[in-house]
Motif scaffolding. Structure first.
Motif, PDB file in Angstrom:
ATOM      1  N   ARG A 148      -8.205   3.925  -2.834  1.00 39.06           N
ATOM      2  CA  ARG A 148      -6.859   3.341  -2.828  1.00 39.06           C
ATOM      3  C   ARG A 148      -6.072   3.787  -4.060  1.00 39.06           C
ATOM      4  O   ARG A 148      -4.884   4.104  -3.971  1.00 39.06           O
ATOM      5  N   SER A 149      -6.741   3.839  -5.199  1.00 36.41           N
ATOM      6  CA  SER A 149      -6.065   4.219  -6.441  1.00 36.41           C
ATOM      7  C   SER A 149      -5.696   5.691  -6.445  1.00 36.41           C
ATOM      8  O   SER A 149      -4.599   6.076  -6.866  1.00 36.41           O
TER       9      SER A 149
ATOM     10  N   TYR B  70       0.820  -1.214   0.000  1.00 35.05           N
ATOM     11  CA  TYR B  70       0.000   0.000   0.000  1.00 35.05           C
ATOM     12  C   TYR B  70       0.853   1.263   0.000  1.00 35.05           C
ATOM     13  O   TYR B  70       0.387   2.331  -0.337  1.00 35.05           O
TER      14      TYR B  70
ATOM     15  N   GLN C  73       0.556   9.616  -3.960  1.00 42.45           N
ATOM     16  CA  GLN C  73       1.869   9.275  -3.427  1.00 42.45           C
ATOM     17  C   GLN C  73       2.914   9.206  -4.541  1.00 42.45           C
ATOM     18  O   GLN C  73       4.067   9.611  -4.350  1.00 42.45           O
ATOM     19  N   HIS C  74       2.506   8.706  -5.695  1.00 38.65           N
ATOM     20  CA  HIS C  74       3.438   8.565  -6.813  1.00 38.65           C
ATOM     21  C   HIS C  74       3.828   9.924  -7.398  1.00 38.65           C
ATOM     22  O   HIS C  74       5.005  10.161  -7.705  1.00 38.65           O
TER      23      HIS C  74
ATOM     24  N   SER D 263       1.507   4.076 -10.345  1.00 35.99           N
ATOM     25  CA  SER D 263       0.171   4.644 -10.240  1.00 35.99           C
ATOM     26  C   SER D 263      -0.753   3.854 -11.147  1.00 35.99           C
ATOM     27  O   SER D 263      -0.357   3.456 -12.239  1.00 35.99           O
TER      28      SER D 263
ATOM     29  N   ALA E  17      -2.732   6.137  -4.141  1.00 36.85           N
ATOM     30  CA  ALA E  17      -1.497   5.651  -4.767  1.00 36.85           C
ATOM     31  C   ALA E  17      -1.009   6.634  -5.829  1.00 36.85           C
ATOM     32  O   ALA E  17       0.199   6.880  -5.960  1.00 36.85           O
TER      33      ALA E  17
END
Length: 444
Positions: free
Chosen positions: A251-252, A109, A258-259, A115, A255
């Motif tokens: 969640r996507s 996670y 974060q990317h 991504s 992510a």
């Protein structure tokens, strides 16, 4: 099993990213899934991974189940499925994301290296225009957030979708004294996905110099419904993240954030991806999910999640790491601050082009330059008007400029067009000159 897990983790991290630029370019996960199911072996392995992903979402997998899932993953060699991506806001986005995560049961996670969304960053020139426009208005002393709201209201698509989410986020649910948060989130996502960045990001990141402007900016996403609890008690950030992990969309988006918002001390933008525009886009995509961020006050550009780390126990560091993605992230801080800087830095080392005018400015400019446009060719004018209508999505009815004024030479020409070959006598100025010359000779 540990050795197999390590090897497969290296495979997922090392091989799959290198396969993303397939010859055909972007591969949608829904299309890749369809292609995989046409092959019996690929279909069998994929269905096993799909089952593993659904079970893992409920509880950690047992040893036997983990081995079966790892074997299925190691046997899957269908490249389009391994390298597929999704498009944010697409009609089948959630199904696409389900496929994406089904074949990534080993991806942690907190893996910042990938991504689920297609690598289509915001156009640098467009973001540079936004930065330049916001900065020039700030120097003029205007309330930029108020002007951004006015511009949104003038653009029909922006105004209608903004009214839609404001209504959804302020209307009480039946039998309740609070709003329907799910409807509010859905309406917020529709606004941010369908309205051009010139308007949506202009509302979210407009620069402010006073608290009144800052309050308008902070209340843009209706915080009382979109994330705040009625009792004003903040949940634990770890709990918030755990709920987000159970939702494919949240969640996507997390992510992707974060990317694209990874900080770097060696980049002028403080971002690993160089462009702060990509970070702002990913940040905005979190709005309308369980992890909706916002400004913490009316006087700063500091942002945070509506959560804290009280009661985290031995997971306190993990909780702080979640908070620091927003509160201690130079990439995100600089990206937001750049929207209000007096001398904006060029994005991606390019010179910022002239800012795109708002619809109201476009109409004013048309009025001021009407006399200059009279000399243009009628065909060129019609083409420019068509381009402008296409650019604004066909939402504005711009009054066409007159190509020519009615003159004696227009009379009798078909369709009111000017016929340069028709001529009736000499011009009036020449007649007047001849009369004056005749009079002077007669008096002489």
């Amino acid at each position: 099993m540990l050795l197999l897990g390590i090897l497969l983790n290296i495979f997922i991290r090392g091989v799959v990213p290198s396969l993303s630029p397939l010859p055909l370019g972007f591969v949608d996960c829904v299309e890749a899934e369809r292609g995989c199911k046409e092959d019996p072996r690929c279909k069998e392995l994929y269905m096993t991974l799909e089952y593993c992903a659904s079970e893992e979402a409920l509880a950690p997998l047992g040893n036997k189940a983990s081995i079966e899932c790892l074997e299925a993953l190691s046997g899957l060699h269908y490249l389009p499925l391994l390298a597929c991506k999704c498009q944010r806001g697409a009609r089948r986005e959630e199904h696409c994301l389900k496929v994406y995560w089904s074949i990534r049961i080993l991806q942690g996670y907190d893996d910042f290296e990938g991504s689920p969304y297609e690598d289509s960053p915001v156009e640098s020139s467009r973001m540079a225009s936004l930065v330049a426009a916001a900065s020039s208005l700030l120097l003029d002393g205007q309330n930029v957030c108020l002007k951004a709201a006015q511009d949104c209201g003038l653009y029909e698509k922006c105004g209608s979708l903004r009214s839609e989410y404001v209504l959804a986020c302020t209307k009480h649910a039946p039998g309740s004294d609070h709003c329907n948060r799910q409807k509010c989130h859905r309406a917020l996502r529709r606004f941010l996905e369908r309205v051009p960045e010139e308007y949506s990001l202009g509302l979210l990141f407009c620069p402010c110099t006073d608290k009144l402007c800052g309050e308008r900016r902070r209340k843009t996403i209706v915080p009382s419904c979109s994330y705040q609890e009625r009792d004003w008690i903040q949940p634990n950030c770890l709990l918030l993240q755990s709920f987000c992990r159970r939702d494919q969309l949240c969640r996507s988006r997390l992510a992707d954030f974060q990317h694209n918002c990874q900080p770097s001390g060696h980049s002028p933008s403080s971002c690993i991806r160089e462009s702060g525009a990509v970070c702002l886009k990913s940040y905005a995509a979190l709005i309308g999910t369980i992890m909706t961020p916002n400004y913490v006050s009316n006087s700063t550009v500091d942002v945070d999640l509506w959560c804290n780390c009280e009661g985290s126990g031995n997971q306190w560091q993990d909780c702080l790491r979640i908070q620091h993605m927003f509160t201690n992230n130079p990439c995100l801080e600089n990206s937001i601050s750049t929207m209000g800087s007096s001398s904006p830095r060029p994005v991606e080392s390019t010179f910022p082009p002239p800012s795109r005018p708002s619809p109201l400015d476009q109409q004013n400019e048309l009025s001021n330059n009407a006399q200059d446009e009279l000399s243009n060719n009628a065909v060129e004018q019609s083409e420019e008007e068509e381009d402008m209508e296409e650019e604004e999505g066909g939402q504005f009815d711009v009054i066409p400029l007159y190509a020519e004024k009615a003159t004696v030479s227009n009379l009798g020409s078909g369709g009111g067009e000017v016929s340069p070959r028709l001529s009736i006598g000499p011009p009036p100025s020449l007649l007047l000159l001849l009369l004056l010359l005749s009079a002077s000779l007669s008096w002489g």
